[in-house]
Design a protein around this motif. Structure first.
Motif, PDB file in Angstrom:
ATOM      1  N   GLU A  31     -18.908 -22.047 -11.598  1.00  0.00           N
ATOM      2  CA  GLU A  31     -19.226 -20.987 -12.563  1.00  0.00           C
ATOM      3  C   GLU A  31     -19.080 -19.600 -11.944  1.00  0.00           C
ATOM      4  OE1 GLU A  31     -23.093 -21.808 -14.194  1.00  0.00           O
ATOM      5  OE2 GLU A  31     -22.434 -23.720 -15.043  1.00  0.00           O
ATOM      6  N   SER A  35     -16.438 -17.081 -13.682  1.00  0.00           N
ATOM      7  CA  SER A  35     -17.142 -16.069 -14.468  1.00  0.00           C
ATOM      8  C   SER A  35     -16.214 -14.921 -14.869  1.00  0.00           C
ATOM      9  CB  SER A  35     -18.298 -15.505 -13.644  1.00  0.00           C
ATOM     10  OG  SER A  35     -18.827 -14.363 -14.241  1.00  0.00           O
ATOM     11  N   ASP A  36     -16.464 -14.372 -16.044  1.00  0.00           N
ATOM     12  CA  ASP A  36     -15.726 -13.182 -16.487  1.00  0.00           C
ATOM     13  C   ASP A  36     -16.020 -11.992 -15.574  1.00  0.00           C
ATOM     14  OD1 ASP A  36     -14.614 -14.547 -18.622  1.00  0.00           O
ATOM     15  OD2 ASP A  36     -16.153 -13.877 -20.052  1.00  0.00           O
ATOM     16  N   ASP A  37     -17.140 -12.054 -14.858  1.00  0.00           N
ATOM     17  CA  ASP A  37     -17.541 -10.967 -13.964  1.00  0.00           C
ATOM     18  C   ASP A  37     -16.956 -11.099 -12.552  1.00  0.00           C
ATOM     19  OD1 ASP A  37     -19.108  -9.907 -16.001  1.00  0.00           O
ATOM     20  OD2 ASP A  37     -20.859 -11.073 -15.374  1.00  0.00           O
TER      21      ASP A  37
END
Length: 161
Positions: A31, A35-37
């Motif tokens: 994850e 993650s988009d971050d």
């Protein structure tokens, strides 16, 4: 795809939980990378990627106590996820900062590396480009260990094959 190694920093709490619950660690690390971050400015990451064996060859000729596949604590039975304590990260960071690239580069020997079948065993095709590639990978490795150590972090190490 190939065989690669990457690191992402982790808190002591995350590493403790990973040791207690390896399946959580596997999902958590996935994850983090998915993650988009990602990449997250407060979570150093990096690593030698596919240059790990070439760097290991050079590191083995120095006093740096780093063995990618032997250091760290294996978390998954398949040997693909390891935890490195904050103390290990600090120790390696100190050693890497004290070891300039030129000290490693002095041991670069494409012929010997080819004979030893050092992954990815491309050393004879374009030795100068491969030396530059190893230098960039080393710089990234030093930066990762330094940043993680400055934050008091440990790390997850992914070994994908």
């Amino acid at each position: 795809m190939g065989v690669s190694i990457s690191f992402i920093s982790a808190t002591t709490e995350e590493l403790d939980r990973a040791e207690q619950d390896p399946s959580w660690a596997d999902e958590y690390v996935y994850e983090l990378y998915d993650s988009d971050d990602f990449p997250m400015p407060d979570r150093p990451h990096g690593g030698p990627d596919k240059a790990w064996a070439g760097l290991q060859f050079l590191i083995d000729e120095t006093d740096v106590g780093l063995e990618f596949l032997m250091d760290g604590l294996p978390i998954l039975e398949d040997g693909t996820l390891f935890v490195w304590s904050a103390e290990q990260i600090e120790s390696v960071a100190r050693q890497l900062r004290a070891t300039p690239w030129e000290q490693l580069a002095a041991h670069y020997d494409p012929e010997r590396m080819t004979k030893a079948d050092v992954y990815p065993n491309t050393w004879r095709f374009d030795p100068e480009a491969d030396l530059y590639w190893l230098e960039r990978a080393y710089e990234e490795l030093v930066a990762f260990f330094t940043e993680a150590a400055e934050r008091g972090h440990g790390a997850f190490m992914n070994f994908s094959f």
